[in-house]
Design a protein around this motif. Structure first.
Motif, PDB file in Angstrom:
ATOM      1  N   TYR A 111       0.883  -1.370   0.015  1.00 19.65           N
ATOM      2  CA  TYR A 111       0.145   0.046   0.047  1.00 19.65           C
ATOM      3  C   TYR A 111       0.876   1.178   0.164  1.00 19.65           C
ATOM      4  N   TYR A 112       1.731   1.453   1.012  1.00 24.72           N
ATOM      5  CA  TYR A 112       2.686   2.689   1.026  1.00 24.72           C
ATOM      6  C   TYR A 112       3.702   2.599  -0.223  1.00 24.72           C
ATOM      7  N   LEU A 113       3.973   1.561  -0.713  1.00 21.48           N
ATOM      8  CA  LEU A 113       4.819   1.457  -1.957  1.00 21.48           C
ATOM      9  C   LEU A 113       4.179   2.143  -3.259  1.00 21.48           C
ATOM     10  N   ALA A 114       2.870   1.589  -3.282  1.00 21.49           N
ATOM     11  CA  ALA A 114       1.980   2.221  -4.289  1.00 21.49           C
ATOM     12  C   ALA A 114       1.656   3.612  -4.106  1.00 21.49           C
ATOM     13  N   ASN A 115       1.610   4.242  -2.927  1.00 19.36           N
ATOM     14  CA  ASN A 115       1.489   5.599  -2.806  1.00 19.36           C
ATOM     15  C   ASN A 115       2.664   6.375  -2.935  1.00 19.36           C
ATOM     16  N   GLN A 116       3.806   5.611  -2.799  1.00 20.71           N
ATOM     17  CA  GLN A 116       5.165   6.403  -3.390  1.00 20.71           C
ATOM     18  C   GLN A 116       5.325   6.462  -4.725  1.00 20.71           C
ATOM     19  N   TYR A 117       4.708   5.540  -5.291  1.00 21.59           N
ATOM     20  CA  TYR A 117       4.688   5.734  -6.858  1.00 21.59           C
ATOM     21  C   TYR A 117       3.845   6.487  -7.389  1.00 21.59           C
TER      22      TYR A 117
END
Length: 185
Positions: free
Chosen positions: A59-65
């Motif tokens: 989830y947080y990786l997606a938000n970073q992208y």
């Protein structure tokens, strides 16, 4: 990382903190919020990764992208978190995405999946960090989609019927993979 991306319903048998409470979510969210993309990837590559951490890592990786404007990559990681880990925050992000695309059927399905899982986790605790993250967005989208359904922009009755059959199965699977037992019936 590839194994984590394909960890459908915890087929890797990762450790699970079944009793994660409000404080546990707050701590995990706080830790992830301070990490950049590379640090998130490092955290997810660590030994003995716990299932919630893997789920919210995606989830947080997606938000970073997304913050970098790489929407296709963001959607891939939200889809992984939603499909493989039943992550309510990524389900909500996917609902938002399809809402903006005016694909109300998909948006409505993802929204209700997110809401049901969030209630399962929070037990309707309004101060739980998951509830605080989704409350206003979900309410606005639900109102707009109910209006779109009334205007016959999508078949809301058919979607509700489908959800009535699918949501109990999804919640049972969520309880199973996060070792929650049969808390609610």
């Amino acid at each position: 990382m590839e194994a984590l991306e394909k960890n459908k319903y915890n087929n890797l048998k990762m450790q699970v903190e079944a009793s994660m409470d409000k404080a546990g979510y707050e701590s995990m969210f706080s830790q992830f919020a301070s990490l950049n993309k590379e640090q998130i990837l490092d955290r997810m590559a660590s030994d003995n990764l716990e299932l919630h951490v893997a789920s919210y890592g995606f989830y947080y990786l997606a938000n970073q992208y997304a913050s970098e404007g790489k929407i296709d990559s963001a959607l891939i990681y939200h889809q992984i978190a939603a499909d493989q880990y039943i992550n309510p925050q990524s389900l909500l992000k996917l609902s938002e995405f399809y809402f903006r695309k005016k694909d109300y059927t998909k948006s409505y399905e993802y929204l209700h999946q997110s809401l049901e899982v969030t209630v399962e986790i929070t037990d309707n605790n309004r101060i739980h960090p998951l509830t605080k993250n989704s409350k206003n967005k979900a309410q606005h989208m639900l109102e707009e989609m109910n209006s779109a359904g009334a205007r016959k922009e999508f078949d809301i009755v058919a979607v509700r019927k489908k959800l009535k059959a699918e949501l109990p199965v999804l919640l049972l699977k969520y309880r199973e993979i996060y070792n929650l037992g049969q808390r609610k019936q």
